[in-house]
Motif scaffolding. Structure first.
Motif, PDB file in Angstrom:
ATOM      1  N   PRO A 153       0.830  -1.213   0.000  1.00  0.00           N
ATOM      2  CA  PRO A 153       0.000   0.000   0.000  1.00  0.00           C
ATOM      3  C   PRO A 153       0.862   1.260   0.000  1.00  0.00           C
ATOM      4  CG  PRO A 153      -0.830  -1.586   1.595  1.00  0.00           C
ATOM      5  CD  PRO A 153       0.491  -2.117   1.109  1.00  0.00           C
ATOM      6  N   THR A 154       0.377   2.301  -0.636  1.00  0.00           N
ATOM      7  CA  THR A 154       1.108   3.568  -0.684  1.00  0.00           C
ATOM      8  C   THR A 154       0.754   4.450   0.504  1.00  0.00           C
ATOM      9  OG1 THR A 154      -0.620   4.524  -2.084  1.00  0.00           O
ATOM     10  CG2 THR A 154       1.276   3.530  -3.193  1.00  0.00           C
ATOM     11  N   VAL A 155      -0.238   4.028   1.292  1.00  0.00           N
ATOM     12  CA  VAL A 155      -0.617   4.749   2.506  1.00  0.00           C
ATOM     13  C   VAL A 155      -0.237   3.881   3.703  1.00  0.00           C
ATOM     14  CG1 VAL A 155      -2.489   5.966   1.362  1.00  0.00           C
ATOM     15  CG2 VAL A 155      -2.949   3.763   2.453  1.00  0.00           C
ATOM     16  N   ASP A 156      -0.386   4.433   4.894  1.00  0.00           N
ATOM     17  CA  ASP A 156      -0.062   3.672   6.096  1.00  0.00           C
ATOM     18  C   ASP A 156      -0.952   2.424   6.180  1.00  0.00           C
ATOM     19  OD1 ASP A 156       1.344   3.180   8.449  1.00  0.00           O
ATOM     20  OD2 ASP A 156      -0.229   4.096   9.660  1.00  0.00           O
ATOM     21  N   TYR A 157      -0.387   1.327   6.626  1.00  0.00           N
ATOM     22  CA  TYR A 157      -1.127   0.075   6.719  1.00  0.00           C
ATOM     23  C   TYR A 157      -0.580  -0.727   7.896  1.00  0.00           C
ATOM     24  CZ  TYR A 157       3.004  -2.114   4.647  1.00  0.00           C
ATOM     25  OH  TYR A 157       4.281  -2.552   4.411  1.00  0.00           O
ATOM     26  N   PRO A 158      -1.335  -1.689   8.411  1.00  0.00           N
ATOM     27  CA  PRO A 158      -0.862  -2.484   9.551  1.00  0.00           C
ATOM     28  C   PRO A 158       0.309  -3.382   9.157  1.00  0.00           C
ATOM     29  CG  PRO A 158      -2.967  -3.320   8.761  1.00  0.00           C
ATOM     30  CD  PRO A 158      -2.717  -2.037   8.035  1.00  0.00           C
ATOM     31  N   LYS A 159       1.469  -3.119   9.738  1.00  0.00           N
ATOM     32  CA  LYS A 159       2.683  -3.853   9.368  1.00  0.00           C
ATOM     33  C   LYS A 159       2.700  -5.277   9.925  1.00  0.00           C
ATOM     34  CE  LYS A 159       4.272  -0.050   7.464  1.00  0.00           C
ATOM     35  NZ  LYS A 159       3.260   0.933   7.886  1.00  0.00           N
ATOM     36  N   ASP A 160       1.761  -5.575  10.827  1.00  0.00           N
ATOM     37  CA  ASP A 160       1.728  -6.913  11.419  1.00  0.00           C
ATOM     38  C   ASP A 160       0.789  -7.858  10.678  1.00  0.00           C
ATOM     39  OD1 ASP A 160      -0.570  -5.538  12.149  1.00  0.00           O
ATOM     40  OD2 ASP A 160      -0.687  -6.465  14.136  1.00  0.00           O
ATOM     41  N   LYS A 161       0.260  -7.393   9.529  1.00  0.00           N
ATOM     42  CA  LYS A 161      -0.666  -8.217   8.759  1.00  0.00           C
ATOM     43  C   LYS A 161      -0.196  -8.326   7.310  1.00  0.00           C
ATOM     44  CE  LYS A 161      -4.672  -6.993  11.579  1.00  0.00           C
ATOM     45  NZ  LYS A 161      -6.054  -6.457  11.581  1.00  0.00           N
ATOM     46  N   ALA A 162      -0.493  -9.471   6.691  1.00  0.00           N
ATOM     47  CA  ALA A 162      -0.165  -9.660   5.278  1.00  0.00           C
ATOM     48  C   ALA A 162      -1.194 -10.567   4.637  1.00  0.00           C
ATOM     49  CB  ALA A 162       1.234 -10.261   5.123  1.00  0.00           C
ATOM     50  N   LEU A 163      -1.426 -10.336   3.359  1.00  0.00           N
ATOM     51  CA  LEU A 163      -2.335 -11.165   2.583  1.00  0.00           C
ATOM     52  C   LEU A 163      -1.523 -12.016   1.619  1.00  0.00           C
ATOM     53  CD1 LEU A 163      -5.244 -11.906   1.732  1.00  0.00           C
ATOM     54  CD2 LEU A 163      -5.132 -10.024   0.075  1.00  0.00           C
ATOM     55  N   ALA A 187       9.497 -13.027  10.650  1.00  0.00           N
ATOM     56  CA  ALA A 187      10.737 -12.407  11.141  1.00  0.00           C
ATOM     57  C   ALA A 187      10.716 -10.898  10.939  1.00  0.00           C
ATOM     58  CB  ALA A 187      11.940 -13.017  10.426  1.00  0.00           C
ATOM     59  N   ASP A 188       9.910 -10.432   9.966  1.00  0.00           N
ATOM     60  CA  ASP A 188       9.781  -8.994   9.718  1.00  0.00           C
ATOM     61  C   ASP A 188       8.641  -8.368  10.515  1.00  0.00           C
ATOM     62  OD1 ASP A 188      11.929  -8.812   8.028  1.00  0.00           O
ATOM     63  OD2 ASP A 188      10.742  -9.113   6.193  1.00  0.00           O
ATOM     64  N   GLY A 189       8.022  -9.150  11.394  1.00  0.00           N
ATOM     65  CA  GLY A 189       7.003  -8.593  12.279  1.00  0.00           C
ATOM     66  C   GLY A 189       5.570  -8.899  11.926  1.00  0.00           C
ATOM     67  N   VAL A 190       5.334  -9.681  10.873  1.00  0.00           N
ATOM     68  CA  VAL A 190       3.964 -10.034  10.520  1.00  0.00           C
ATOM     69  C   VAL A 190       3.478 -11.129  11.471  1.00  0.00           C
ATOM     70  CG1 VAL A 190       2.447 -10.963   8.737  1.00  0.00           C
ATOM     71  CG2 VAL A 190       4.319  -9.416   8.104  1.00  0.00           C
ATOM     72  N   THR A 191       2.333 -10.904  12.084  1.00  0.00           N
ATOM     73  CA  THR A 191       1.793 -11.870  13.038  1.00  0.00           C
ATOM     74  C   THR A 191       0.454 -12.461  12.610  1.00  0.00           C
ATOM     75  OG1 THR A 191       0.708 -10.110  14.303  1.00  0.00           O
ATOM     76  CG2 THR A 191       2.945 -10.732  14.971  1.00  0.00           C
ATOM     77  N   SER A 192      -0.186 -11.838  11.626  1.00  0.00           N
ATOM     78  CA  SER A 192      -1.498 -12.300  11.194  1.00  0.00           C
ATOM     79  C   SER A 192      -1.544 -12.387   9.676  1.00  0.00           C
ATOM     80  CB  SER A 192      -2.590 -11.342  11.698  1.00  0.00           C
ATOM     81  OG  SER A 192      -3.868 -11.792  11.328  1.00  0.00           O
ATOM     82  N   PHE A 193      -1.995 -13.536   9.178  1.00  0.00           N
ATOM     83  CA  PHE A 193      -2.031 -13.777   7.741  1.00  0.00           C
ATOM     84  C   PHE A 193      -3.454 -14.090   7.280  1.00  0.00           C
ATOM     85  CE2 PHE A 193       2.226 -14.877   9.076  1.00  0.00           C
ATOM     86  CZ  PHE A 193       3.038 -14.360   8.083  1.00  0.00           C
ATOM     87  N   GLY A 194      -3.811 -13.484   6.168  1.00  0.00           N
ATOM     88  CA  GLY A 194      -4.975 -13.916   5.426  1.00  0.00           C
ATOM     89  C   GLY A 194      -4.479 -14.556   4.151  1.00  0.00           C
ATOM     90  N   ALA A 195      -5.314 -15.364   3.514  1.00  0.00           N
ATOM     91  CA  ALA A 195      -4.913 -15.969   2.244  1.00  0.00           C
ATOM     92  C   ALA A 195      -6.104 -16.002   1.303  1.00  0.00           C
ATOM     93  CB  ALA A 195      -4.374 -17.379   2.456  1.00  0.00           C
ATOM     94  N   THR A 196      -5.837 -15.628   0.054  1.00  0.00           N
ATOM     95  CA  THR A 196      -6.848 -15.731  -0.982  1.00  0.00           C
ATOM     96  C   THR A 196      -6.285 -16.567  -2.114  1.00  0.00           C
ATOM     97  OG1 THR A 196      -8.309 -14.468  -2.478  1.00  0.00           O
ATOM     98  CG2 THR A 196      -6.138 -13.513  -2.012  1.00  0.00           C
ATOM     99  N   GLY A 197      -7.052 -17.558  -2.561  1.00  0.00           N
ATOM    100  CA  GLY A 197      -6.559 -18.490  -3.568  1.00  0.00           C
ATOM    101  C   GLY A 197      -7.483 -18.581  -4.761  1.00  0.00           C
ATOM    102  N   TYR A 198      -6.872 -18.769  -5.929  1.00  0.00           N
ATOM    103  CA  TYR A 198      -7.618 -18.805  -7.185  1.00  0.00           C
ATOM    104  C   TYR A 198      -7.318 -20.113  -7.907  1.00  0.00           C
ATOM    105  CZ  TYR A 198      -8.107 -13.987  -5.898  1.00  0.00           C
ATOM    106  OH  TYR A 198      -8.400 -12.856  -5.183  1.00  0.00           O
ATOM    107  N   CYS A 199      -8.378 -20.783  -8.389  1.00  0.00           N
ATOM    108  CA  CYS A 199      -8.236 -22.084  -9.045  1.00  0.00           C
ATOM    109  C   CYS A 199      -7.512 -23.031  -8.082  1.00  0.00           C
ATOM    110  CB  CYS A 199      -7.503 -21.926 -10.372  1.00  0.00           C
ATOM    111  SG  CYS A 199      -7.578 -23.372 -11.460  1.00  0.00           S
ATOM    112  N   PHE A 200      -6.386 -23.647  -8.475  1.00  0.00           N
ATOM    113  CA  PHE A 200      -5.776 -24.577  -7.524  1.00  0.00           C
ATOM    114  C   PHE A 200      -5.056 -23.870  -6.385  1.00  0.00           C
ATOM    115  CE2 PHE A 200      -1.482 -24.179  -8.969  1.00  0.00           C
ATOM    116  CZ  PHE A 200      -1.476 -24.219 -10.360  1.00  0.00           C
TER     117      PHE A 200
END
Length: 233
Positions: free
Chosen positions: A34-44, A106-119
Motif C-alpha cells: 500500500p502507498t498509505v499507512d497500513y498495519p505492518k503486522d498483517k499480510a495477505l 521475522a519482519d514482524g507479521v503476526t497475522s495472515f490472510g490468504a486468498t486463492g484462485y483455481c488450484f
C-alpha cells in the motif's frame, strides 16, 4: 477431480503493475505494498492460478488488494514452471508457505490472510488446516476432494471461509456449491459463499471484462474478498 479447460484459458487484462519482485525466504514473490499507512503486522498471501505471479492479471489484482490497505505477497509456488496434477495430488508438493511465512514473521507479521484462485484455493485449504492463517478466501477453487475436504475443514479449521462461486465451473459445480453450504452452514468461525450468475471458472482473474456479467462478477468477488479480509484478518 482433474483440471478443466477453463483452468488454462482466459483474457489478458490491461494495466501496469505497480508492485515489485522480491525474494522472501528464498522464494521469488510479487509484492504489492500500500502507498498509505497500513498495519505492518498483517499480510495477505495471494495464491495464484496456473499462470503464477508473473502473469499481468495476477499482478494487477494483487495491486488492487494493496490499494485497499493489504500488503499482498504472491509467492511463486510454481517455481517458474507449471505444476502437474500428479504433484498436487501426491501430498508431497511443498508450497513455500513455510519459507515465505517464516521470513514474513521475522519482519514482524503476526497475522495472515490468504486468498486463492483455481488450484491456489486448494492450498488455502491446506494453510488453514495447518493453522497458519486467520482468514481464508477462495475463488473458483480446484482439486478439492468432495465431501472429504469440506468435512475436514468444518471439523478442524479455525479460519473463517469465503468462497466465490459461479454458474459454470467443472471444478466447483453447482452441486458441490450446495454441498459446501450444507456442510459449512454451522461453521462457528464463519462461512459465506458468494455466487456470480453467468460467470465461468477463472472469471475473477482471467474473465472477459467486455462481458457485463463477467465484469460484475470479477468486481463483486474482489469486493467480497476485501470485505472478508477487513473483517477477519
Amino acid at each position: 477431480m482433474s483440471f478443466c479447460k477453463d483452468c488454462i484459458k482466459g483474457v489478458t487484462h490491461d494495466g501496469t503493475p505497480e508492485g515489485k519482485i522480491e525474494t522472501i525466504g528464498g522464494i521469488e514473490c510479487y509484492v504489492a505494498t500500500p502507498t498509505v499507512d497500513y498495519p505492518k503486522d498483517k499480510a495477505l498471501l495471494f495464491l495464484t492460478d496456473a499462470f503464477g505471479p508473473h502473469f499481468i492479471n495476477n499482478k494487477i489484482l494483487a495491486d488492487d488488494f494493496a490499494r485497499n490497505g493489504f500488503k499482498t505477497v504472491v509467492p511463486d509456488y510454481l517455481h517458474g514452471d507449471a505444476i502437474t496434477e500428479d504433484a498436487m495430488n501426491s501430498g508431497t508438493f511443498d508450497l513455500p508457505k513455510w519459507l515465505v511465512i517464516t521470513a514474513l514473521k521475522a519482519d514482524g507479521v503476526t497475522s495472515f490472510g490468504a486468498t486463492g484462485y483455481c488450484f491456489g484455493g486448494r492450498y488455502v485449504f491446506d494453510l488453514t488446516l495447518d493453522g497458519v492463517i486467520s482468514s481464508a478466501a477462495m475463488s473458483h477453487p480446484s482439486l478439492l476432494q468432495i465431501p472429504t475436504d469440506l468435512e475436514k475443514y468444518a471439523a478442524t479449521a479455525k479460519a473463517p471461509l469465503l468462497i466465490n462461486s459461479c454458474t459454470t465451473d467443472w471444478q466447483f459445480p453447482l452441486e458441490v456449491q450446495a454441498k459446501a453450504d450444507e456442510i459449512l452452514a454451522g461453521f462457528a468461525p464463519g462461512y459465506k459463499r458468494e455466487y456470480f450468475e453467468g460467470c465461468t471458472h477463472g472469471f475473477t482473474v482471467r474473465g472477459d471484462l467486455s462481458d457485463p456479467k463477467v465484469k460484475a462478477g470479477k468486481e463483486g468477488a474482489f469486493k467480497s474478498t476485501v470485505e472478508w479480509m477487513i473483517k477477519h484478518i
